[in-house]
Scaffold this active site. Structure first.
Site, short mmCIF file in Angstrom:
data_model
loop_
_atom_site.label_atom_id
_atom_site.label_comp_id
_atom_site.label_asym_id
_atom_site.label_seq_id
_atom_site.Cartn_x
_atom_site.Cartn_y
_atom_site.Cartn_z
N ASP A 95 0.78 -1.32 -0.08
CA ASP A 95 0.11 0.11 -0.14
C ASP A 95 0.88 1.24 0.04
OD1 ASP A 95 -1.96 1.62 0.32
OD2 ASP A 95 -2.37 1.27 2.46
N ASP A 106 -1.84 5.29 -5.53
CA ASP A 106 -2.16 4.69 -4.25
C ASP A 106 -2.52 3.14 -4.63
OD1 ASP A 106 -3.20 3.12 -1.95
OD2 ASP A 106 -4.88 4.79 -1.62
#
Length: 416
Positions: free
Chosen positions: A89, A295
């Site tokens: 992430d 992201d």
């Protein structure tokens, strides 16, 4: 989460930014300053998280796999080492996993990490400077550093901030690595996700904690598209040798915002649908710097409402098919009934610095169920958007925190 954001500055369904922590990392036990790479793990199993739900590394490789919209990275913690598979992430910092005891946690298939079985585990005292470097660190009655870390999809981990020996590919070890030992975790996780590997810019992220041991704070990844055969892995590279270079590479500068030490913010000038250019804002000719962030933990690309509405309208105009209407499972998404993916249109994301990323339907239309393909974009009331992992697939994307830019190179990531 898998790209989310963290609990302190919001966007999307409340985008939160996790803040920072600085820690001294002792020397590697072997192969100092050499980079490494890994494969990202993918599992061909159903996930409980909707693929449209935002969530929330000298060169080397590590395993990273796409698990229905998420890519899992494998690391080991503790002595003896225990393997952890967490969501890779770039939208968050904290590295955490579920730990014993974990009465208020989501179910996972593999055993939870038991700190009592590790000879190198140590809790961080609440009086330690390390505890207070994490914005959410608080003192427990036992004088331990407790944390609470939230994500944009309302997922949450609570536990103890601790230090451990981290083992990476080729048995490369980093002692004193700061991580979260989660004892109260909830959210849209599936039972293969054992936590999150935070790859953000903050000082507790994996890249910030290991960077100088492997030749610098830089890493790159090549994500295979959604729906790729699960036997084909994505790849992530860390340190020296992870640079994205050569013919066809374009770079855009990172934008640093006050109060945000986590995200990789860049500037999107607009999006083209075929030859039709849609500026980021219809009400202003001035483009706000840092209006998007990259992201890897959020599958769809998330756009401010105005741009999203214009994008959907133009895609509908150019696709010569009737969109699906009144399907409660699909909601307001733009979807088409078709057994194979659409043939067009080509979307182009225009970033500052003459970076024009052409996106084919495999990167922009996703099948949420058999015989249906939907536009892999969603909307937010925020003025800032998210460039999700669907659109990032089939590009080598390099993050250089030292020179402060991101590079892109169109690549067939299934053939690296």
């Amino acid at each position: 989460m898998g790209s989310l954001t963290k609990s302190h500055l919001c966007f999307l369904v409340t985008f939160l930014f996790a803040i920072h922590v600085l820690h001294y990392i002792s020397p590697l036990e072997a192969n100092n300053n050499g980079g490494f790479s890994a494969r990202l793990i993918r599992k061909n199993l159903p996930s409980r998280r909707s693929i449209f739900q935002p969530n929330i590394y000298n060169g080397g490789e590590s395993p990273v796999n796409a698990y229905l919209g998420q890519y899992l990275m494998e690391v080991s913690i503790g002595t003896p080492p225990v393997t952890i598979q967490g969501i890779a992430d770039t939208g968050s910092d904290l590295v955490w996993t579920q730990c014993v005891p974990c009465d208020n946690c989501y179910k996972q298939q593999k055993p939870l990490f038991n700190s009592q079985k590790s000879s190198t585990y140590s809790n961080i005292a609440c009086t330690s400077q390390l505890c207070h470097k994490l914005d959410t660190g608080v003192c427990s009655p036992q004088k331990q550093c407790n944390y609470s870390y939230g994500y944009g999809d309302s997922s949450l981990t609570k536990g103890v901030l601790a230090q451990e020996t981290l083992t990476l590919e080729q048995n490369r070890k980093v002692s004193g690595f700061i991580f979260g030992c989660g004892h109260n975790d909830k959210g849209g996780f599936n039972d293969h996700e054992m936590g999150i590997i935070g790859l953000g810019r903050g000082e507790v992220s994996l890249i910030s904690q290991i960077g100088f041991n492997f030749g610098g704070k830089l890493f790159s990844m090549c994500l295979v598209p959604f729906g790729t055969d699960p036997s084909i892995s994505s790849e992530i590279r860390f340190g020296s040798g992870s640079e994205v270079i050569g013919h066809g590479v374009d770079s855009t500068p990172l934008v640093f915002k006050e109060g945000d030490k986590t995200t990789y913010s860049v500037t999107l000038n607009g999006i083209s649908v075929g030859h039709k250019f849609l500026p980021f804002s219809s009400s202003s000719q001035t483009v706000t710097k840092g209006n998007m962030f990259l992201d890897s933990g959020t599958p769809p690309t998330v756009l401010p409402q105005d741009l999203y509405d214009r994008l959907v309208a133009e895609v509908r105009n150019q696709v010569k098919m009737e969109p699906i209407k009144d399907d409660p499972q699909l909601g307001n998404q733009l979807c088409y009934k078709t057994k194979t993916n659409l043939r067009g249109p080509i979307l182009t994301a225009h970033f500052f610095g003459h970076v024009n990323l052409q996106l084919s339907p495999i990167q922009t239309f996703i099948p949420p169920k058999d015989g249906v393909f939907c536009l892999a974009f969603t909307n937010t009331s925020s003025a800032v958007g998210i460039y999700g992992n669907f659109a990032q697939s089939n590009f080598w994307i390099g993050y250089d925190l030292e020179h402060q830019f991101v590079s892109f190179k169109a690549t067939d990531c299934t053939k690296h």
